[in-house]
Scaffold this active site. Sequence first.
Site, PDB file in Angstrom:
ATOM      1  N   HIS A  12       1.099  -6.260   6.395  1.00 33.34           N
ATOM      2  CA  HIS A  12       0.107  -6.408   5.316  1.00 33.34           C
ATOM      3  C   HIS A  12       0.834  -6.732   4.002  1.00 33.34           C
ATOM      4  CE1 HIS A  12      -3.212  -4.605   7.765  1.00 33.34           C
ATOM      5  NE2 HIS A  12      -2.158  -4.120   8.406  1.00 33.34           N
ATOM      6  N   HIS A  30      -6.964  -3.748  13.146  1.00 36.26           N
ATOM      7  CA  HIS A  30      -6.558  -2.938  11.988  1.00 36.26           C
ATOM      8  C   HIS A  30      -7.487  -1.729  11.806  1.00 36.26           C
ATOM      9  CE1 HIS A  30      -4.947  -1.888   8.125  1.00 36.26           C
ATOM     10  NE2 HIS A  30      -5.905  -2.424   7.417  1.00 36.26           N
ATOM     11  N   HIS A  76      -2.230 -11.674   3.223  1.00 32.73           N
ATOM     12  CA  HIS A  76      -2.204 -11.434   4.666  1.00 32.73           C
ATOM     13  C   HIS A  76      -3.596 -11.481   5.266  1.00 32.73           C
ATOM     14  CE1 HIS A  76      -3.159  -7.429   3.044  1.00 32.73           C
ATOM     15  NE2 HIS A  76      -3.743  -7.204   4.202  1.00 32.73           N
ATOM     16  N   TRP A 102       0.865  -1.193   0.000  1.00 34.31           N
ATOM     17  CA  TRP A 102       0.000   0.000   0.000  1.00 34.31           C
ATOM     18  C   TRP A 102       0.894   1.232   0.000  1.00 34.31           C
ATOM     19  CZ3 TRP A 102      -5.246  -1.096  -0.002  1.00 34.31           C
ATOM     20  CH2 TRP A 102      -6.099   0.021  -0.019  1.00 34.31           C
ATOM     21  N   HIS A 110     -14.565  -3.921   5.869  1.00 39.63           N
ATOM     22  CA  HIS A 110     -13.804  -4.328   7.052  1.00 39.63           C
ATOM     23  C   HIS A 110     -14.703  -4.292   8.296  1.00 39.63           C
ATOM     24  CE1 HIS A 110     -10.193  -3.444   4.573  1.00 39.63           C
ATOM     25  NE2 HIS A 110      -9.543  -4.221   5.400  1.00 39.63           N
ATOM     26  N   ASP A 135      -6.015  -9.641   8.047  1.00 39.66           N
ATOM     27  CA  ASP A 135      -6.221  -8.448   8.878  1.00 39.66           C
ATOM     28  C   ASP A 135      -6.767  -8.881  10.232  1.00 39.66           C
ATOM     29  OD1 ASP A 135      -5.499  -6.657   6.903  1.00 39.66           O
ATOM     30  OD2 ASP A 135      -7.536  -5.947   6.491  1.00 39.66           O
ATOM     31  N   GLU A 149      -6.587 -11.119   2.558  1.00 36.93           N
ATOM     32  CA  GLU A 149      -6.431 -10.222   1.409  1.00 36.93           C
ATOM     33  C   GLU A 149      -5.148 -10.527   0.639  1.00 36.93           C
ATOM     34  OE1 GLU A 149      -8.622  -6.325   3.367  1.00 36.93           O
ATOM     35  OE2 GLU A 149      -6.536  -6.737   3.897  1.00 36.93           O
TER      36      GLU A 149
END
Length: 206
Positions: free
Chosen positions: A46, A56, A50, A16, A157, A52, A169
């Site tokens: 992440h 998170h 991964h 990200w 989420h 979450d 994800e």
Amino acid sequence: MIHDLSPLVSPHLGVWPGDTVAEREVLAEVAEGNNYTLSTLRGTVHLGTHIDAPSHVLAEGAAIHEVPLDAYIGPCQVLHLDVGHGQVITPDDLPGPIVADRVLLGTGTFPDPNDWNTDFASCGAELIDFLAAAGVVLVGIDTPSVDLFHSKPLPSHHAAFGHGMAVLEGLVLSGVPDGVYELVALPLKLDGFDASPVRAILRTTP
Ligand SMILES: [Zn+2]
């Protein structure tokens, strides 16, 4: 037969924007005359495929060392969807009925883990609510997030964690035919962390 759903973790793996890329610092090497090779891994939790943790997105949410493990092993359905880039997936986009309590969604909208694109498709809260009503305990997706890139409220989420649903994800689902498999994708027991990279696999039951 095993399908490997995790991309290669390397400095080239996309993360990200603003997050920490993977780095390997070599402390000692047999090839350099040491009696062992030793290295340090640095990178976001992440990273690639991964899980979450609720923490998170939730101040009081469970951290990754606290999540119950049941969701990460067991019968799992793969569904490839006909969706476009940037699309919010709704229950109407599902190509068939939900027949397992873990679901992995293939969108094909994040095709190269080493070449980050922001216009990936993702879930909507309506889809998460639908899956929860069908008894789904884990939702996985082949994009970096169950929410769209520019989403700030992160409705999927919140919907997932509100239902006690696990979130997986960054999957690689190309080449995995639709069907039901056994999923194994366990998080590392990282004290207080908000996620964990995983080696996610699907096994065909013999
Ligand atoms: Zn996420």
